[in-house]
Design a protein around this motif. Structure first.
Motif, PDB file in Angstrom:
ATOM      1  N   ILE A  40       6.752  -3.914  -9.985  1.00 51.15           N
ATOM      2  CA  ILE A  40       6.442  -3.347 -11.028  1.00 51.15           C
ATOM      3  C   ILE A  40       7.459  -2.157 -11.365  1.00 51.15           C
ATOM      4  CG2 ILE A  40       4.961  -1.373 -11.648  1.00 51.15           C
ATOM      5  CD1 ILE A  40       2.316  -2.444  -9.894  1.00 51.15           C
ATOM      6  N   VAL A  41       7.912  -2.032 -12.557  1.00 54.22           N
ATOM      7  CA  VAL A  41       8.712  -1.021 -12.765  1.00 54.22           C
ATOM      8  C   VAL A  41       8.070   0.292 -13.190  1.00 54.22           C
ATOM      9  CG1 VAL A  41      10.641  -0.201 -14.423  1.00 54.22           C
ATOM     10  CG2 VAL A  41      10.667  -2.611 -13.668  1.00 54.22           C
ATOM     11  N   ALA A  42       8.067   1.496 -12.406  1.00 49.38           N
ATOM     12  CA  ALA A  42       7.335   2.487 -12.591  1.00 49.38           C
ATOM     13  C   ALA A  42       8.222   3.637 -12.849  1.00 49.38           C
ATOM     14  CB  ALA A  42       6.530   2.656 -11.564  1.00 49.38           C
ATOM     15  N   ALA A  43       7.955   4.583 -13.737  1.00 46.82           N
ATOM     16  CA  ALA A  43       8.646   5.751 -14.023  1.00 46.82           C
ATOM     17  C   ALA A  43       8.465   6.652 -12.988  1.00 46.82           C
ATOM     18  CB  ALA A  43       8.460   6.387 -15.402  1.00 46.82           C
ATOM     19  N   ASP A  44       9.228   7.773 -12.798  1.00 46.78           N
ATOM     20  CA  ASP A  44       8.929   8.740 -11.691  1.00 46.78           C
ATOM     21  C   ASP A  44       9.562   9.977 -11.978  1.00 46.78           C
ATOM     22  OD1 ASP A  44       8.562   9.545  -8.868  1.00 46.78           O
ATOM     23  OD2 ASP A  44      10.566   9.489  -8.757  1.00 46.78           O
ATOM     24  N   SER A  45       8.831  11.383 -11.814  1.00 43.89           N
ATOM     25  CA  SER A  45       9.393  12.307 -11.970  1.00 43.89           C
ATOM     26  C   SER A  45       9.381  13.348 -10.763  1.00 43.89           C
ATOM     27  CB  SER A  45       8.934  13.147 -13.132  1.00 43.89           C
ATOM     28  OG  SER A  45       7.499  13.382 -12.834  1.00 43.89           O
ATOM     29  N   LEU A  46       8.676  12.663  -9.494  1.00 46.64           N
ATOM     30  CA  LEU A  46       8.810  13.423  -8.364  1.00 46.64           C
ATOM     31  C   LEU A  46       9.765  13.221  -7.374  1.00 46.64           C
ATOM     32  CD1 LEU A  46       4.690  12.279  -7.703  1.00 46.64           C
ATOM     33  CD2 LEU A  46       5.569  14.376  -8.637  1.00 46.64           C
ATOM     34  N   GLY A  47      10.723  12.515  -7.797  1.00 45.40           N
ATOM     35  CA  GLY A  47      12.003  12.308  -6.797  1.00 45.40           C
ATOM     36  C   GLY A  47      11.787  11.337  -5.727  1.00 45.40           C
ATOM     37  N   ALA A  48      10.754  10.175  -5.897  1.00 54.65           N
ATOM     38  CA  ALA A  48      10.643   9.348  -4.928  1.00 54.65           C
ATOM     39  C   ALA A  48      11.813   8.433  -4.614  1.00 54.65           C
ATOM     40  CB  ALA A  48       9.558   8.200  -5.319  1.00 54.65           C
ATOM     41  N   GLY A  49      12.203   7.909  -3.480  1.00 49.84           N
ATOM     42  CA  GLY A  49      13.505   7.450  -3.153  1.00 49.84           C
ATOM     43  C   GLY A  49      13.173   5.928  -2.480  1.00 49.84           C
ATOM     44  N   ILE A  50      13.900   4.920  -2.191  1.00 52.05           N
ATOM     45  CA  ILE A  50      14.163   3.681  -1.776  1.00 52.05           C
ATOM     46  C   ILE A  50      13.277   3.849  -0.429  1.00 52.05           C
ATOM     47  CG2 ILE A  50      15.275   1.949  -0.958  1.00 52.05           C
ATOM     48  CD1 ILE A  50      17.127   2.232  -3.070  1.00 52.05           C
ATOM     49  N   GLY A  51      12.393   3.008  -0.224  1.00 52.15           N
ATOM     50  CA  GLY A  51      11.618   2.760   1.090  1.00 52.15           C
ATOM     51  C   GLY A  51      10.329   3.686   1.247  1.00 52.15           C
ATOM     52  N   GLU A  52      10.447   4.625   0.345  1.00 54.14           N
ATOM     53  CA  GLU A  52       8.959   5.214   0.420  1.00 54.14           C
ATOM     54  C   GLU A  52       7.747   4.769  -0.095  1.00 54.14           C
ATOM     55  OE1 GLU A  52       9.843  10.008   0.269  1.00 54.14           O
ATOM     56  OE2 GLU A  52      10.715   9.108  -1.688  1.00 54.14           O
ATOM     57  N   LEU A  53       6.560   5.147   0.406  1.00 51.78           N
ATOM     58  CA  LEU A  53       5.228   4.389  -0.070  1.00 51.78           C
ATOM     59  C   LEU A  53       4.675   5.540  -1.072  1.00 51.78           C
ATOM     60  CD1 LEU A  53       3.275   2.262   0.719  1.00 51.78           C
ATOM     61  CD2 LEU A  53       2.247   3.914   2.391  1.00 51.78           C
ATOM     62  N   VAL A  54       4.359   4.703  -2.370  1.00 52.18           N
ATOM     63  CA  VAL A  54       4.073   5.732  -3.540  1.00 52.18           C
ATOM     64  C   VAL A  54       2.721   5.110  -4.063  1.00 52.18           C
ATOM     65  CG1 VAL A  54       6.561   6.077  -4.155  1.00 52.18           C
ATOM     66  CG2 VAL A  54       5.313   4.268  -4.952  1.00 52.18           C
ATOM     67  N   LEU A  55       2.077   6.025  -4.733  1.00 58.88           N
ATOM     68  CA  LEU A  55       0.739   5.884  -5.590  1.00 58.88           C
ATOM     69  C   LEU A  55       1.123   5.913  -7.087  1.00 58.88           C
ATOM     70  CD1 LEU A  55      -1.655   8.478  -3.954  1.00 58.88           C
ATOM     71  CD2 LEU A  55      -1.784   5.873  -3.915  1.00 58.88           C
ATOM     72  N   ILE A  56       0.677   4.721  -7.700  1.00 52.97           N
ATOM     73  CA  ILE A  56       1.225   4.369  -8.911  1.00 52.97           C
ATOM     74  C   ILE A  56      -0.143   4.106  -9.802  1.00 52.97           C
ATOM     75  CG2 ILE A  56       2.214   2.697 -10.428  1.00 52.97           C
ATOM     76  CD1 ILE A  56       3.809   1.658  -8.075  1.00 52.97           C
ATOM     77  N   THR A  57      -0.027   4.882 -11.027  1.00 56.24           N
ATOM     78  CA  THR A  57      -1.052   4.783 -12.062  1.00 56.24           C
ATOM     79  C   THR A  57      -0.773   3.767 -13.033  1.00 56.24           C
ATOM     80  OG1 THR A  57      -2.822   5.996 -13.359  1.00 56.24           O
ATOM     81  CG2 THR A  57      -0.550   6.746 -13.455  1.00 56.24           C
ATOM     82  N   THR A  58      -1.550   3.107 -13.504  1.00 53.43           N
ATOM     83  CA  THR A  58      -1.230   2.119 -14.541  1.00 53.43           C
ATOM     84  C   THR A  58      -2.232   2.252 -15.679  1.00 53.43           C
ATOM     85  OG1 THR A  58      -2.587   0.358 -13.512  1.00 53.43           O
ATOM     86  CG2 THR A  58      -0.251   0.385 -13.016  1.00 53.43           C
ATOM     87  N   ASP A  59      -1.881   1.218 -16.652  1.00 55.36           N
ATOM     88  CA  ASP A  59      -2.904   0.988 -17.891  1.00 55.36           C
ATOM     89  C   ASP A  59      -2.875   2.237 -18.668  1.00 55.36           C
ATOM     90  OD1 ASP A  59      -3.364  -1.469 -17.075  1.00 55.36           O
ATOM     91  OD2 ASP A  59      -5.263  -1.035 -15.745  1.00 55.36           O
TER      92      ASP A  59
END
Length: 88
Positions: A40-59
């Motif tokens: 998935i390509v997700a936009a980020d404004s929190l500063g997540a980096g490679i290797g981090e586990l993230v929560l994504i909202t969709t739709d």
């Protein structure tokens, strides 16, 4: 929401004006062993980096999380502190 690991960044020299300020990240959704998932390509404004586990909202919920209206299908809404615990 989707749980996933950031695998890389997407670099775009030209993009829609309302996307300026958002980092675009390539995320592999968390899956059970043997389950196939697409990146998935997700936009980020929190500063997540490679290797981090993230929560994504969709739709359609994605637009509620954005600071301004933008053509985004997936948006990172959280960085997970600890890996998930799955019972049997």
């Amino acid at each position: 929401m989707i749980l996933g690991t950031v695998k890389g960044t997407i670099v775009s020299t030209r993009k829609f004006e309302n996307l300026i300020g958002y980092k675009l990240l390539l995320v592999k959704p968390y899956s059970y062993e043997g389950e196939k998932t697409d990146m998935i390509v997700a936009a980020d404004s929190l500063g997540a980096g490679i290797g981090e586990l993230v929560l994504i909202t969709t739709d359609n919920t994605t637009q509620h999380a954005l600071e301004r209206s933008a053509p985004v299908d997936a948006f990172i809404v959280g960085i997970v502190d600890a890996p998930p615990v799955i019972g049997k």
